[in-house]
Design a protein around this motif. Structure first.
Motif, short mmCIF file in Angstrom:
data_model
loop_
_atom_site.label_atom_id
_atom_site.label_comp_id
_atom_site.label_asym_id
_atom_site.label_seq_id
_atom_site.Cartn_x
_atom_site.Cartn_y
_atom_site.Cartn_z
N VAL A 1 -39.17 2.59 2.65
CA VAL A 1 -40.32 1.96 1.98
C VAL A 1 -39.85 1.14 0.78
N HIS B 1 -52.37 6.20 5.51
CA HIS B 1 -52.29 6.94 4.25
C HIS B 1 -50.92 6.75 3.60
N ASP B 2 -50.86 7.01 2.29
CA ASP B 2 -49.58 6.97 1.60
C ASP B 2 -48.98 8.37 1.56
N PHE B 3 -47.90 8.54 0.77
CA PHE B 3 -47.16 9.80 0.77
C PHE B 3 -47.46 10.68 -0.45
N ARG B 4 -48.49 10.34 -1.22
CA ARG B 4 -48.75 11.09 -2.45
C ARG B 4 -49.05 12.57 -2.18
N LYS C 1 -43.75 0.59 -5.42
CA LYS C 1 -43.08 0.09 -4.22
C LYS C 1 -43.41 -1.38 -3.98
N SER D 1 -42.32 -1.10 6.45
CA SER D 1 -43.65 -0.50 6.48
C SER D 1 -43.48 1.00 6.61
N ARG D 2 -44.52 1.76 6.26
CA ARG D 2 -44.42 3.22 6.34
C ARG D 2 -44.11 3.67 7.77
N VAL E 1 -49.35 8.21 8.66
CA VAL E 1 -48.78 7.16 7.79
C VAL E 1 -49.33 5.78 8.11
N GLU F 1 -44.51 5.34 -4.77
CA GLU F 1 -45.82 4.90 -4.30
C GLU F 1 -46.50 3.97 -5.32
#
Length: 266
Positions: A174, A243-246, A132, A179-180, A240, A129
């Motif tokens: 990613v 938002h990101d994947f954190r 990327k 894209s997510r 997604v 994240e």
């Protein structure tokens, strides 16, 4: 039929469906929940294999129109490209899975390996994240064969229990410029052949453990996994988009530490 067994089947079905397509490792969750419920016999392990079919059928249902169009119009450029991309991405993990299936099942399905994979995978997500690249491929239809092959190689890492097939494919996508949302959708499509193949292979090898009187238990887990997976897939795509994947990274790290502490204290 003992009602307690059906309740356990319901709980495990929810866990399977809720975690299978998130980057948090359904294997890790099934191991610890199965242990808590004292649901870890050899036949119980077959149950956990069968309910994966419920989860993957949720993907087939959610994308039934798209999949039906691809099958009916496989000669169209977009349909042919998607078919080829899924086939290419499927091959690395399928080949390695057949070659190393027994070794993986015998030596790697342990609480220690799963917990370490969860924790390290969480830190990997945080790094991805942070560093990327900007995506250059907005949709699944924009993917080329090179994207697919790279994601297939990334998926191979998920043969190590705890890595998470969804995590490897989504985050791999990613990293490689998707894209997510495109990465998540391709992960869903790729899950169909790989999970059918893995589940079918496991069932074939453990067929003698199945009995007719287990049908109610398997049915409860199967149906529950289907509906919980359906809800989770729809929710993930909405999430997604903005938002990101954190959050999944931190969840993996905390959950991995819990798994490690839980089994270390036994």
């Amino acid at each position: 039929m003992d009602i307690l067994i059906l309740i356990k089947a319901f709980i495990l079905g929810v866990v399977e469906g809720a975690t299978e397509f998130l980057p948090i490792s359904s294997t890790g969750h099934l191991i610890i929940v199965g242990d808590l419920l004292q649901f870890n016999s050899e036949r119980d392990k077959v149950f956990k294999i069968v309910i994966q079919l419920g989860a993957i059928l949720a993907i087939c249902w959610e994308y039934r129109a798209r999949l039906g169009h691809v099958v009916a119009n496989v000669g169209e450029p977009a349909s042919k490209r998607l078919f080829v991309n899924i086939a290419l991405a499927f091959l690395p993990a399928a080949i390695l899975g057949v070659l190393f299936h027994d070794i993986i099942k015998t030596y790697l399905f342990t609480p220690l390996t799963v917990s370490m994979a969860l924790i390290l995978g969480g830190f990997a997500i945080l790094l991805i994240e942070k560093y990327k690249p900007e995506f250059d491929t907005a949709t699944v239809d924009d993917m080329d064969w090179k994207h697919a092959l790279k994601i297939g190689l990334a998926q191979s890492m998920a043969l190590f229990p705890g890595v998470s097939r969804a995590g490897a494919t989504i985050l791999g996508g990613v990293v490689f410029g998707l894209s997510r949302k495109a990465a998540a959708e391709f992960s869903f499509f790729l899950a169909i052949p790989i999970m059918f193949a893995a589940t079918g292979y496991d069932l074939f090898k453990n067929w003698e453990l199945l009995h007719a009187n287990d049908i109610p238990v398997f049915a409860v887990g199967f149906i529950t996994a289907f509906f919980s997976a359906l809800l989770m897939v729809r929710g993930l795509l909405k999430y997604v988009s903005n938002h990101d994947f954190r959050i999944f990274a931190w969840y993996r790290i905390v959950f991995g530490l819990i798994v490690l502490a839980y089994f270390s204290s036994k």
